[in-house]
Design an enzyme around this catalytic site. Structure first.
Site, PDB file in Angstrom:
ATOM      1  N   ALA A 164      44.003  34.929  42.690  1.00 22.52           N
ATOM      2  CA  ALA A 164      45.288  35.590  42.920  1.00 22.52           C
ATOM      3  C   ALA A 164      46.410  34.819  42.229  1.00 22.52           C
ATOM      4  O   ALA A 164      46.356  33.591  42.092  1.00 22.52           O
ATOM      5  CB  ALA A 164      45.564  35.689  44.418  1.00 22.52           C
ATOM      6  N   GLY A 199      39.721  34.767  43.827  1.00 22.03           N
ATOM      7  CA  GLY A 199      39.527  36.145  43.420  1.00 22.03           C
ATOM      8  C   GLY A 199      38.760  36.290  42.123  1.00 22.03           C
ATOM      9  O   GLY A 199      38.087  37.301  41.906  1.00 22.03           O
ATOM     10  N   GLU A 206      35.263  36.166  43.112  1.00 24.62           N
ATOM     11  CA  GLU A 206      34.947  37.431  43.785  1.00 24.62           C
ATOM     12  C   GLU A 206      34.810  38.579  42.781  1.00 24.62           C
ATOM     13  O   GLU A 206      34.010  39.501  42.985  1.00 24.62           O
ATOM     14  CB  GLU A 206      36.008  37.744  44.833  1.00 24.62           C
ATOM     15  CG  GLU A 206      35.952  36.785  46.022  1.00 24.62           C
ATOM     16  CD  GLU A 206      37.095  36.988  46.984  1.00 24.62           C
ATOM     17  OE1 GLU A 206      36.830  37.316  48.155  1.00 24.62           O
ATOM     18  OE2 GLU A 206      38.266  36.817  46.583  1.00 24.62           O
ATOM     19  N   GLU A 230      39.598  29.390  48.828  1.00 27.61           N
ATOM     20  CA  GLU A 230      40.718  29.915  49.613  1.00 27.61           C
ATOM     21  C   GLU A 230      41.080  29.073  50.825  1.00 27.61           C
ATOM     22  O   GLU A 230      42.264  28.948  51.167  1.00 27.61           O
ATOM     23  CB  GLU A 230      40.416  31.358  50.053  1.00 27.61           C
ATOM     24  CG  GLU A 230      40.568  32.399  48.954  1.00 27.61           C
ATOM     25  CD  GLU A 230      39.290  32.612  48.149  1.00 27.61           C
ATOM     26  OE1 GLU A 230      39.195  33.618  47.441  1.00 27.61           O
ATOM     27  OE2 GLU A 230      38.373  31.750  48.242  1.00 27.61           O
TER      28      GLU A 230
END
Length: 261
Positions: free
Chosen positions: A66, A111, A114, A134
């Site tokens: 992110a 992210g 992911e 995270e």
């Protein structure tokens, strides 16, 4: 909205989605997520022509996760919006009928990790570093990481990586089964990803899509239900022109010409 944060191009039947924020390590702000989602939808609607999808990135990072610069400017409602967006976009990627291949050319954290998890196959350069980091930022993986990683490598190993926010090497990722192969350099990474794509392209696209669907839908259910899913996917293939073409090609001792019909 700028279109430059994500690019899309075709190489024959291969669709190539490229993250293009190299100066920001391809961090995912809302604009980039929106554009990525648009290309994923475009690919889904064009499954006859785009039969395999490669996800890659410009610069020295695959995706740093992110965009924390943007995240610092958001209120709680906007943060929830962004988390929903990234989850929805990655789910759309995972649910594409086409096989998807991630080319991890460098950092893949949060992210970015992911995003790679949402693909069917992953290749990484030897120098790549990756991880779900995270919890070190006071949050948890919110784009499917807790679920997809545990299904891929098992709950215990997934907890070890997530709860420690550990960063792992490409060699570690290969040993864990997260990546399908490790390349020495970017040229070899490209060759490995495109080589797999072309191997898949040699086969009947509708059969490939249904085989992927059977595996994905059957992986989280009991065996008997999974067998029922396989039967349903097989039934879809029976009336196709490609199945008849394969039989005719076998009779004529030639390679079949698949049209995706």
């Amino acid at each position: 909205m700028s279109q430059d944060t994500v690019r899309f191009e075709r190489d024959g039947h291969i669709g190539i989605i490229t993250l293009n924020r190299p100066d920001e390590l391809n961090a995912l702000n809302y604009e980039t997520l929106s554009r990525l989602g648009e290309f994923i939808e475009q690919v889904r609607l064009d499954s006859k022509e785009v039969r395999v999808v490669v996800v890659k990135a410009e610069g020295r990072a695959f995706c740093a996760g992110a965009d924390l610069k943007e995240r610092r400017t958001l209120n709680e409602q906007q943060v929830r919006r962004n988390v929903r967006k990234i989850r929805d976009v990655f789910t759309a990627l995972e649910r594409l009928p086409q096989p998807t291949i991630a080319m991890i050319n460098g950092f893949a954290f949060g992210g970015g990790f992911e995003l790679a998890l949402a693909c069917d196959f992953r290749y990484a350069v030897a120098e790549a570093k990756m991880g779900l980091t995270e919890v070190s930022l006071g949050i948890i993986p919110g784009a499917g990481g807790t679920q997809r990683l545990s299904r891929l490598i098992g709950p215990s190993k997934a907890k070890e990586l997530i709860l420690t926010a550990r960063k792992i090497t490409a060699a570690d990722a290969l040993a864990l089964g997260f990546v399908n192969g490790v390349a020495e350099d970017l040229d070899q990474l490209e060759a490995m990803a495109m080589g797999l794509a072309n191997e898949i392209l040699a086969n009947a696209p509708l059969a490939v899509y249904q085989a992927k669907s059977a595996i994905d839908r059957g992986s989280s259910v009991d065996l008997q239900t999974g067998l029922d899913v396989e039967t349903m996917c097989y039934e879809v293939i029976i009336p196709t022109k490609d199945r008849l073409e394969a039989l005719e090609a076998f009779r004529e001792k030639r390679k079949p010409v698949f049209l995706g019909e």
